[in-house]
Design a protein around this motif. Structure first.
Motif, PDB file in Angstrom:
ATOM      1  N   LYS A 261       0.837  -1.202   0.000  1.00 66.46           N
ATOM      2  CA  LYS A 261       0.000   0.000   0.000  1.00 66.46           C
ATOM      3  C   LYS A 261       0.867   1.246   0.000  1.00 66.46           C
TER       4      LYS A 261
ATOM      5  N   LEU B 193       0.802   4.001  -2.886  1.00 69.05           N
ATOM      6  CA  LEU B 193       0.372   5.358  -2.583  1.00 69.05           C
ATOM      7  C   LEU B 193       1.482   6.357  -2.851  1.00 69.05           C
TER       8      LEU B 193
ATOM      9  N   TYR C 194      -4.074  -2.636  -6.878  1.00 70.96           N
ATOM     10  CA  TYR C 194      -4.431  -1.340  -6.305  1.00 70.96           C
ATOM     11  C   TYR C 194      -4.983  -0.339  -7.322  1.00 70.96           C
TER      12      TYR C 194
ATOM     13  N   LEU D 270      -7.514   0.411  -0.066  1.00 71.19           N
ATOM     14  CA  LEU D 270      -6.733   1.600   0.293  1.00 71.19           C
ATOM     15  C   LEU D 270      -7.554   2.604   1.086  1.00 71.19           C
TER      16      LEU D 270
END
Length: 217
Positions: A8, A12, A174, A183
């Motif tokens: 993650k 991100l 993702y 997320l």
């Protein structure tokens, strides 16, 4: 840090760079080119040429059934299901991989070659193809290539393959509906404003009535 949490953070961080808009913000307004008025009709945000390109790729087949099955198993090892979200295959990552290697052909040789290496190494060590191994034996093989600093020099091809797969699987996951929910990305969702928190009002010796009077001024 758990594997999913690490992925993650990587995703991100990359997304933040991609959408930061720093280049646009630093460009003088006078130099920005105006949008043309005669743009061709678009569907779903895509131009006709993009739609035709995607349609062509969707009609082509690159991976065979065994390769797709191996990609599915490996993808779920990289991102398994947990209590809050589905796995990579639940998110349709194998289909994403099939599409991406056709859209970006430079991935074809590394991924197909890596799958063959994986089967070869599995036969060498355990006597079976990767997908025919037990869950424990699959992890035994993967652990030898998933940690570059710990991997043996003779495993370099496998390490490179797994690095590529980890990046592609994380990207596919993702950018899927399941991954975006995982997320907890809110996007353009309006916030619910319940007023100034009680602890803040208390800190300043105010009440909700005082705050409403202040707003009314």
């Amino acid at each position: 840090m758990k594997r999913r949490d690490l992925l993650k953070n990587i995703t991100l961080g990359t997304a933040g760079i991609a959408v930061s808009g720093k280049a646009l913000a630093s460009e003088p307004q006078a130099k920005l080119k105006p949008i043309k008025e005669d743009l061709p009709d678009a569907a779903g945000g895509k131009q006709d040429v993009e739609i035709a390109h995607d349609k062509k790729l969707m009609e082509e087949v690159f991976f065979d059934q065994h390769e797709m099955a191996t990609l599915a198993v490996l993808s779920d090892i990289i991102i398994p299901a947990d209590k809050t979200s589905g796995s990579a295959t639940d998110a349709g990552v194998p289909d994403f991989l099939e599409f991406i290697v056709k859209d970006m052909p430079h991935y074809q040789v590394p991924v197909r070659g890596g799958l063959r290496w994986l089967d070869s190494e599995s036969r060498k060590q355990k006597g079976k193809r990767f997908i025919d191994l037990s869950a424990a034996d699959r992890i035994f093989i993967v652990d030898q290539i998933a940690y570059p600093k710990k991997a043996k020099p003779e495993m370099s091809q496998g390490v490179n393959f797994f690095n590529t797969m980890r990046n592609l699987v994380a990207t596919g996951f993702y950018t899927s509906e399941i991954g975006v929910k995982d997320l907890d990305f809110q996007g353009n969702v309006p916030n619910m404003w319940d007023g100034v928190p009680a602890d803040v009002l208390k800190k300043h010796n105010l009440s909700y009535d005082d705050w409403e009077k202040h707003l009314a001024k």
